[in-house]
Design an enzyme around this catalytic site. Structure first.
Site, PDB file in Angstrom:
ATOM      1  N   LYS A 204      -0.527 -41.227  -0.757  1.00 42.38           N
ATOM      2  CA  LYS A 204      -0.299 -41.542  -2.109  1.00 42.38           C
ATOM      3  C   LYS A 204      -1.320 -42.532  -2.889  1.00 42.38           C
ATOM      4  O   LYS A 204      -2.056 -43.264  -1.959  1.00 42.38           O
ATOM      5  CB  LYS A 204       1.074 -42.330  -2.252  1.00 42.38           C
ATOM      6  CG  LYS A 204       2.193 -41.160  -2.253  1.00 42.38           C
ATOM      7  CD  LYS A 204       3.520 -41.699  -2.709  1.00 42.38           C
ATOM      8  CE  LYS A 204       4.444 -40.257  -2.554  1.00 42.38           C
ATOM      9  NZ  LYS A 204       5.842 -40.854  -2.743  1.00 42.38           N
ATOM     10  N   ARG A 238       8.014 -39.939   5.639  1.00 40.69           N
ATOM     11  CA  ARG A 238       7.759 -38.789   5.244  1.00 40.69           C
ATOM     12  C   ARG A 238       6.119 -38.550   5.214  1.00 40.69           C
ATOM     13  O   ARG A 238       5.550 -39.286   4.306  1.00 40.69           O
ATOM     14  CB  ARG A 238       8.362 -38.427   3.798  1.00 40.69           C
ATOM     15  CG  ARG A 238       8.107 -37.230   3.115  1.00 40.69           C
ATOM     16  CD  ARG A 238       8.717 -37.159   1.724  1.00 40.69           C
ATOM     17  NE  ARG A 238       8.317 -35.770   1.280  1.00 40.69           N
ATOM     18  CZ  ARG A 238       7.321 -35.366   0.460  1.00 40.69           C
ATOM     19  NH1 ARG A 238       6.455 -36.627   0.183  1.00 40.69           N
ATOM     20  NH2 ARG A 238       7.123 -34.348   0.032  1.00 40.69           N
TER      21      ARG A 238
END
Ligand code: 8Y7
Length: 257
Positions: A204, A238
């Protein structure tokens, strides 16, 4: 939890068979690499993404869920906010609902409860299209924790049991780098809600902002974040890079208190 994207940017051409086939291949590899859950999403939730219709989303995810369910011994997670998708995914073999809207969409709370499946409730400020425009909090840790507490309460009132719930502070969802850092440093506080905590920060932008690296060069940063997250009590991570993350976590857990 390994990420399996079935959005058109990852599967732009070729017939349905090819798509299902390559998705299955990717899921199989993630299982070999040590994933215990495969998270399947048919709608991009990245910043700036536009919504897709129910039928489009169903067409993307249901054949793949069915195929993986028939072939692999793994928990299939359906990444969706839509009631209809949750219901159909459960029928097709999904074992977990991952909802970045924490069951706040029309009909989602009821539909999810009726599937009998566990749910991951994630915090997001705003909606994907605009969430990164100007996220603001007076106290990000308090607000996110309070939101998740209230969603857990709502779910319990709807008939969920506590062991069916997972919470997630939602890194990057309506948060600046400073917000993400504050939340991460306070991760232990989320475990006091006594439900498992999921962390999703693989590749991210918070990692890009810290390292100055583009998406494809964010593995090392993602591994550092994953190992810290598990030592801070996260139960599920995740990620895109399952093999690397599993090794990193094994070592971190073996060597931490
Ligand atoms: C998360 C997520 C995404 C996350 C949970 C991306 C679907 C964006 N991020 N679900 N989904 N937590 N629970 O970069 O952080 O993977 S999509």
């Amino acid at each position: 939890m390994g990420i399996l994207n079935v959005t058109p940017d990852s599967f732009s051409d070729g017939g349905l068979f090819t798509n299902t086939d390559s998705a299955l291949c990717q899921a199989e590899q993630m299982c070999i690499d040590g994933a215990q859950v495969i998270d399947i999403g048919g709608e991009s939730t990245r910043p700036g993404a536009s919504p897709v219709s129910i039928s489009e989303e169903l067409d993307r995810v249901i054949p793949i869920i069915e195929k993986i369910h028939q072939t692999l011994d793994v928990v299939i997670s359906i990444d969706s906010c839509k009631a209809e998708v949750m219901t159909s995914a459960a029928k097709a073999g999904a074992g977990l609902i991952n909802d970045v809207m924490a069951l706040q969409a029309e009909g989602a709370l009821k539909a999810a409860q009726e599937t009998g499946l566990p749910v991951c409730l994630m915090h997001m400020q705003g909606e994907p299209r605009v969430m990164q425009q100007n996220p603001q909090y007076a106290d990000v840790v308090h607000e996110v924790k309070d939101f998740l507490m209230r969603r857990v309460e709502q779910c319990l009132q709807q008939g969920f049991t506590k062991n069916q719930l997972i919470i997630d502070p939602g890194f990057g969802f309506g948060k600046t780098l400073a917000h993400n850092i504050k939340l991460f440093k306070a991760l232990e506080q989320f475990t006091t809600l006594e439900v498992p905590v999921l962390v999703g920060a693989s590749r991210k932008s918070m990692i890009g902002q810290i390292t100055g690296k583009e998406t494809a060069q964010r593995l090392s940063g993602s591994l550092a974040l994953a190992t810290l997250a598990v030592t801070k009590g996260a139960a599920i991570i995740r990620v895109h890079d399952v093999a690397e993350t599993v090794d990193a976590i094994k070592v971190a857990l073996a060597l931490s208190e």
